[in-house]
Design an enzyme around this catalytic site. Sequence first.
Site, short mmCIF file in Angstrom:
data_model
loop_
_atom_site.label_atom_id
_atom_site.label_comp_id
_atom_site.label_asym_id
_atom_site.label_seq_id
_atom_site.Cartn_x
_atom_site.Cartn_y
_atom_site.Cartn_z
N ASN A 92 40.05 51.81 70.47
CA ASN A 92 40.91 51.67 69.75
C ASN A 92 41.80 52.57 70.37
OD1 ASN A 92 43.55 52.51 68.14
ND2 ASN A 92 42.49 53.10 66.55
N CYS A 140 49.30 55.01 66.03
CA CYS A 140 49.03 53.95 66.22
C CYS A 140 50.10 52.50 65.83
CB CYS A 140 47.46 53.54 65.25
SG CYS A 140 46.83 54.29 66.37
N HIS A 173 46.80 45.04 65.40
CA HIS A 173 46.53 46.75 66.06
C HIS A 173 44.85 46.47 65.95
CE1 HIS A 173 45.39 50.97 67.15
NE2 HIS A 173 45.12 50.88 66.01
C1 LIG Z 1 35.34 56.02 61.66
C2 LIG Z 1 34.97 54.99 61.40
C3 LIG Z 1 34.17 54.12 62.29
C4 LIG Z 1 33.85 55.20 60.39
O1 LIG Z 1 32.84 54.64 60.19
P1 LIG Z 1 32.30 54.31 58.03
O2 LIG Z 1 31.62 53.49 57.91
O3 LIG Z 1 33.90 55.08 57.16
O4 LIG Z 1 31.93 55.56 58.47
P2 LIG Z 1 32.09 56.76 57.02
O5 LIG Z 1 32.88 57.65 57.61
O6 LIG Z 1 31.89 56.53 56.30
O7 LIG Z 1 29.49 56.92 57.57
C5 LIG Z 1 29.01 56.51 56.99
C6 LIG Z 1 27.46 57.59 57.99
O8 LIG Z 1 27.96 57.57 59.42
C7 LIG Z 1 27.87 58.74 59.80
N1 LIG Z 1 28.14 59.07 60.95
C8 LIG Z 1 29.83 58.94 61.04
N2 LIG Z 1 30.01 58.46 62.61
C9 LIG Z 1 28.91 57.81 63.33
C10 LIG Z 1 28.25 57.83 64.46
N3 LIG Z 1 28.85 57.54 65.74
N4 LIG Z 1 27.00 57.11 64.91
C11 LIG Z 1 26.37 57.58 63.49
N5 LIG Z 1 26.57 57.57 62.33
C12 LIG Z 1 28.03 58.11 61.95
C13 LIG Z 1 28.05 59.53 59.18
O9 LIG Z 1 27.94 60.79 59.23
C14 LIG Z 1 27.78 59.06 57.51
O10 LIG Z 1 26.67 59.46 57.59
P3 LIG Z 1 26.19 60.17 55.80
O11 LIG Z 1 26.03 59.16 54.87
O12 LIG Z 1 24.92 60.40 56.16
O13 LIG Z 1 27.13 60.76 55.26
C15 LIG Z 1 35.58 54.32 60.63
O14 LIG Z 1 35.95 54.99 58.97
C16 LIG Z 1 37.35 53.94 60.96
O15 LIG Z 1 36.55 53.07 61.36
N6 LIG Z 1 37.94 54.28 60.36
C17 LIG Z 1 39.50 54.12 59.95
C18 LIG Z 1 40.02 54.43 61.70
C19 LIG Z 1 41.42 53.95 61.64
O16 LIG Z 1 41.98 52.47 61.36
N7 LIG Z 1 42.28 54.42 61.70
C20 LIG Z 1 43.80 54.73 62.47
C21 LIG Z 1 44.44 54.14 62.80
S1 LIG Z 1 44.29 54.58 64.60
#
Ligand SMILES: CC(C)(COP(=O)(O)OP(=O)(O)OC[C@H]1O[C@@H](n2cnc3c(N)ncnc32)[C@H](O)[C@@H]1OP(=O)(O)O)[C@@H](O)C(=O)NCCC(=O)NCCS
Length: 329
Positions: A286, A115, A256
Amino acid sequence: MSRLSAVIRGTGSSLPEKVVTNFDLEKLVETSDEWIATRTGIRERRVAREGETMSQFAVQASVRALEMANTPAAAIDLIICATVTPDMPIPSTACIIQHRLGATRAAAFDLSAGCSGFTYALSIADQFIRSGTYRNVLVIGAELLTKYLDWSDRTTCILFADGAGAVVLTGEETDGRGIVATAIHADGSMADYITLPGGGTLHPPTAESVRSGLHFIRMKGNETFKLAVRSIEEVCREVLAAAGVTAAEVDLFVPHQANRRIIDAVGSRLGMPPEKVYLNIERTGNTSSASIPIALDEANRKNLVHPGDRVLFAAFGAGLTWGAALVRW
Ligand SMILES: CC(C)(COP(=O)(O)OP(=O)(O)OC[C@H]1O[C@@H](n2cnc3c(N)ncnc32)[C@H](O)[C@@H]1OP(=O)(O)O)[C@@H](O)C(=O)NCCC(=O)NCCS
């Protein structure tokens, strides 16, 4: 005192027509519009149809940027296409784009920095221009990430999307306009945070590799999130210091578009008021290396950037990689 600088003369972008909303995704995986919108800021994204290619959106974005720059394709010296989703491994998509544009004089290559690809490409273009090697450089960020999505994995399929953006940079003697500072970084010790393991020489494509889903994007979202906030803040401070500019003097921050919460956290750590931060993630998702040039083109066509403005770009992605650039418009 005037100096040779890389000035952004034109911007362009191109997105697929097809819109996929969070409500559409509710039918595919256990998720909700409310969860996606609150956790990521995304409400809908653009998704390429079957048969649509990365190069077609890249060419369209480039044509628009060249038109705005009033630069004929034949005057382009170099094309850098930042992408992790090329049309095919060989040849580079930059060469395919070069031919379709008729940029017959241009050297052309793809650049893989996840990215952060657009910030890497800008930094390289800046070196070629300031050294006097090239005058006109076309920098493209283009991705069709949805081709590599596992539509049953709710942790990735809600995030990634498709699109292309491009800028035309021209070397000019200016009194400070153009790219002022860039910084790019990498840390391969966390290479496993964001991967697409299949299809390379480690796991060549086979029926088995496809069956086991090695061609899908995988991400350790939560770990990536924390590092992204810290690294983007640091690299922004680095380019601001190199340019001798404070965060308060930035007129527009075009980050980004990975996650609204990452952008908000970086903005508040830098003390940047929300009205100075350009956001389109709600509509685009994204789009990896395409996200900054798409957002910049939107902002430019809405007349949100004016001559003399200080515009800051910053990104973080697979590798891990991160980078930033400060531009005087
Ligand atoms: C992917 C992302 C949105 C997930 O959000 P988060 O707040 O970190 O969520 P978590 O991964 O901690 O998951 C929290 C809970 O939501 C759940 N969950 C994950 N995706 C879900 C979805 N689409 N819908 C509902 N629940 C979801 C998980 O299973 C987890 O459940 P649990 O607590 O029962 O285990 C976030 O981590 C993110 O944006 N990360 C960075 C992405 C990025 O910048 N990439 C690099 C550049 S490309």
